[in-house]
Write an enzyme that holds these catalytic residues in place. Structure first.
Site, short mmCIF file in Angstrom:
data_model
loop_
_atom_site.label_atom_id
_atom_site.label_comp_id
_atom_site.label_asym_id
_atom_site.label_seq_id
_atom_site.Cartn_x
_atom_site.Cartn_y
_atom_site.Cartn_z
N ALA A 247 66.32 110.90 65.85
CA ALA A 247 66.73 112.31 65.74
C ALA A 247 65.73 113.19 66.45
O ALA A 247 64.53 113.05 66.26
CB ALA A 247 66.81 112.70 64.27
N HIS B 178 56.85 119.47 67.31
CA HIS B 178 56.35 118.09 67.26
C HIS B 178 55.67 117.78 68.59
O HIS B 178 56.32 117.83 69.64
CB HIS B 178 57.48 117.10 67.03
CG HIS B 178 58.18 117.29 65.72
ND1 HIS B 178 57.79 116.64 64.58
CD2 HIS B 178 59.19 118.12 65.36
CE1 HIS B 178 58.57 117.02 63.58
NE2 HIS B 178 59.43 117.92 64.02
N LEU B 179 54.38 117.46 68.54
CA LEU B 179 53.66 117.12 69.77
C LEU B 179 53.35 115.63 69.86
O LEU B 179 52.95 115.16 70.92
CB LEU B 179 52.35 117.90 69.85
CG LEU B 179 52.45 119.39 70.20
CD1 LEU B 179 51.07 120.03 70.15
CD2 LEU B 179 53.10 119.58 71.57
N ARG B 180 53.51 114.89 68.73
CA ARG B 180 53.15 113.47 68.71
C ARG B 180 51.67 113.27 69.02
O ARG B 180 50.85 114.15 68.81
CB ARG B 180 54.04 112.64 69.66
CG ARG B 180 55.52 112.98 69.65
CD ARG B 180 56.19 112.81 68.31
NE ARG B 180 57.64 112.92 68.43
CZ ARG B 180 58.46 113.22 67.44
NH1 ARG B 180 58.00 113.48 66.24
NH2 ARG B 180 59.75 113.29 67.63
N ASN C 192 54.01 114.77 61.13
CA ASN C 192 54.67 113.48 60.86
C ASN C 192 54.33 112.43 61.93
O ASN C 192 55.20 111.85 62.56
CB ASN C 192 56.19 113.64 60.71
CG ASN C 192 56.88 114.19 61.96
OD1 ASN C 192 56.26 114.89 62.74
ND2 ASN C 192 58.15 113.86 62.12
N LEU D 216 67.92 116.23 63.28
CA LEU D 216 68.05 116.47 61.85
C LEU D 216 67.36 117.78 61.48
O LEU D 216 66.24 118.02 61.97
CB LEU D 216 67.43 115.31 61.05
CG LEU D 216 68.26 114.03 61.07
CD1 LEU D 216 67.49 112.88 60.45
CD2 LEU D 216 69.60 114.22 60.35
N HIS E 24 64.08 124.98 60.22
CA HIS E 24 65.30 124.66 60.99
C HIS E 24 66.59 124.75 60.16
O HIS E 24 67.26 123.77 59.94
CB HIS E 24 65.19 123.28 61.66
CG HIS E 24 64.60 122.18 60.84
ND1 HIS E 24 65.03 121.86 59.58
CD2 HIS E 24 63.60 121.30 61.12
CE1 HIS E 24 64.32 120.85 59.12
NE2 HIS E 24 63.44 120.49 60.02
N HIS F 149 57.46 125.76 64.77
CA HIS F 149 57.79 124.39 64.31
C HIS F 149 57.86 123.49 65.54
O HIS F 149 58.83 123.55 66.30
CB HIS F 149 59.13 124.38 63.56
CG HIS F 149 59.50 123.03 63.02
ND1 HIS F 149 59.89 122.85 61.71
CD2 HIS F 149 59.55 121.80 63.58
CE1 HIS F 149 60.16 121.57 61.50
NE2 HIS F 149 59.97 120.92 62.63
N ASP G 201 61.49 123.10 66.77
CA ASP G 201 61.63 121.70 66.34
C ASP G 201 61.76 120.79 67.55
O ASP G 201 62.41 119.75 67.47
CB ASP G 201 62.81 121.53 65.37
CG ASP G 201 62.73 120.22 64.59
OD1 ASP G 201 61.65 119.60 64.56
OD2 ASP G 201 63.76 119.81 64.03
N HIS H 278 61.37 112.11 71.86
CA HIS H 278 61.45 110.65 71.71
C HIS H 278 61.76 110.12 73.11
O HIS H 278 62.53 110.75 73.85
CB HIS H 278 62.59 110.24 70.78
CG HIS H 278 62.42 110.67 69.36
ND1 HIS H 278 61.66 109.98 68.45
CD2 HIS H 278 62.91 111.74 68.69
CE1 HIS H 278 61.70 110.60 67.27
NE2 HIS H 278 62.44 111.67 67.39
N HIS I 220 61.34 120.71 54.87
CA HIS I 220 62.52 120.08 55.47
C HIS I 220 63.59 120.08 54.38
O HIS I 220 63.52 119.30 53.44
CB HIS I 220 62.21 118.66 55.95
CG HIS I 220 63.39 118.03 56.64
ND1 HIS I 220 63.44 117.81 57.99
CD2 HIS I 220 64.60 117.62 56.16
CE1 HIS I 220 64.61 117.30 58.32
NE2 HIS I 220 65.33 117.16 57.23
N LYS J 189 53.44 120.79 54.98
CA LYS J 189 54.83 120.41 55.25
C LYS J 189 55.32 119.44 54.20
O LYS J 189 54.67 118.44 53.90
CB LYS J 189 54.92 119.74 56.64
CG LYS J 189 56.31 119.24 57.01
CD LYS J 189 57.27 120.38 57.30
CE LYS J 189 58.71 119.88 57.48
NZ LYS J 189 59.09 119.71 58.86
O1 DOR Z 1 65.45 115.99 64.68
C1 DOR Z 1 64.38 115.89 64.11
N1 DOR Z 1 63.33 115.25 64.67
N2 DOR Z 1 64.26 116.37 62.87
C2 DOR Z 1 63.16 116.17 62.14
O2 DOR Z 1 63.14 116.60 61.02
C3 DOR Z 1 62.06 115.34 62.64
C4 DOR Z 1 62.03 115.32 64.09
C5 DOR Z 1 61.13 114.23 64.64
O3 DOR Z 1 59.99 114.14 64.21
O4 DOR Z 1 61.57 113.48 65.51
ZN ZN Z 2 60.73 119.01 62.86
#
Ligand code: DOR
Ligand code: ZN
Length: 347
Positions: free
Chosen positions: A264, A16-18, A42, A220, A175, A14, A248, A252, A137, A100
């Site tokens: 988050a 996130h690479l953006r 996302n 989150l 998560h 799990h 996860d 940011h 989620h 997802k």
């Molecule tokens: O903390 C989190 N950040 N929880 C998520 O479900 C999404 C993620 C994000 O994409 O920043």
């Molecule tokens: Zn996530």
């Protein structure tokens, strides 16, 4: 005597690479230690179709550091308009490894997610038929439900009814953060697995809120009270096949974390493996770290295990990690566990 442990190279189930400058900046933090990762969809706009996933995969491959064999395992973002045939084709081609589901409004960029589960019944039935996992989620979004209860309420009111409606649907509880999540995963059969993050093994809600608010610990689902952290530790270190590492790791830029309405996400890609070695050693479970980080995930996703290895060494002196990763999008703070870490992944 120096302690060391060699594991099959881990995967992150799990991540996130953006995109763009952030992707370019954070990807090397993952490829340094991990062979593969399940890539969260996302983005803005979200990765909904097979064609969008193929294009995103190409951008990730192009951003890999020279010589990296890192393999992104793509996911599709489930919307109420998702086309079951497109999902099936993307899965059949090998491009997409999971879908997802974000309940609309649950977290970052989740507004295109699902409000009415009846509208995604056909896609979920198709996924059950072809064995494609649904990554969930697991939080309700009802504003009247306390944020610390949203996972437990989701399990009772959404997840369990969903699994009864669609027998055979393969589900990953993403998560998990509660003892209820651990118990539900343990009670289920082999068609259900759960990912656990590094940070939820380390922090509880006091770390976020006591003695000043710590925006870099806000994610989150939000970290819960200590008994839940201990339940997660017991689950992760148990070696049980249903529990697998999903960091996860969610970058940011600092300006958006240290903000009146902070985003988050904890960024743990850089130091996850040393932190996990610390946690597993503390719990007398170093011999089960490989199951959690390198074996249970491939087994659930029906993929081969990695043939290469990494070696973690415990040094006399505390090891240092960069405080921030400097990306072209801005600085991203690396998760600080708040204790000295002596483990290091050897080059
Ligand atoms: O903390 C989190 N950040 N929880 C998520 O479900 C999404 C993620 C994000 O994409 O920043
Ligand atoms: Zn996530």
């Amino acid at each position: 005597m120096t302690q060391s442990i060699t594991l099959r190279r881990p995967d992150d189930w799990h991540l996130h690479l953006r995109d763009g400058a952030m992707l370019q900046g954070v990807l090397p933090e993952t490829t340094r230690h991990f062979a593969r990762a399940i890539i969260m969809p996302n983005l803005v706009p979200p990765v909904v179709t097979g064609a969008q996933a193929a294009a995103y995969r190409d951008r990730i491959l192009a951003a890999r550091p020279a010589g990296s064999g890192f393999e992104p395992l793509m996911t599709l973002y489930l919307t109420e308009g998702t086309d079951a045939a497109d999902v099936a084709a993307a899965a059949a081609s090998g491009l997409v490894k999971a879908v997802k589901l974000y309940p609309a409004g649950a977290t970052t960029n989740s507004h295109s997610g699902v409000k009415d589960f009846a509208k995604v019944q056909g896609v979920l039935e198709k996924m059950a038929e072809i064995g494609l996992p649904l990554c969930l989620h697991g939080e309700v979004t009802d504003p009247s439900v306390d944020i610390f209860d949203r996972e437990a309420v989701f399990i009772d009111t959404v997840l369990d009814p969903l699994r009864r409606r669609i027998p055979g649907l393969r589900v990953v509880m993403e998560h998990i953060t509660t003892e209820e999540g651990v118990a539900y995963a343990r009670a289920a059969g082999p068609d259900l697995a759960a990912t656990i993050t590094t940070h939820h093994l380390i922090i509880n809600r006091n770390h976020i809120l006591a003695g000043g608010i710590k925006p870099h610990y806000y994610c989150l689902p939000v970290a819960k009270r200590e008994k839940h952290r201990l339940a997660l530790r017991a689950a992760a270190t148990s070696g049980e096949a249903r529990f697998m590492l999903g960091t996860d790791s969610a970058p940011h830029v600092d300006a958006l974390k240290e903000h009146a309405c902070g985003c988050a996400g904890c960024f743990t890609a850089t130091n996850t493996m040393p932190l996990l070695a610390h946690v597993f050693e503390e719990d007398g479970a170093l011999d089960r770290l490989e199951a959690f980080s390198s074996l249970n995930g491939p087994a659930f996703y029906r993929l081969p295990v990695n043939e290469t290895t990494i070696t973690l060494v415990k040094h006399e002196l505390p090891q240092t990690f960069p405080e921030k990763i400097l990306t072209e999008a801005g600085p991203v703070t690396v998760f600080n566990p708040g204790f000295a870490v002596h483990w290091h992944v050897e080059a």
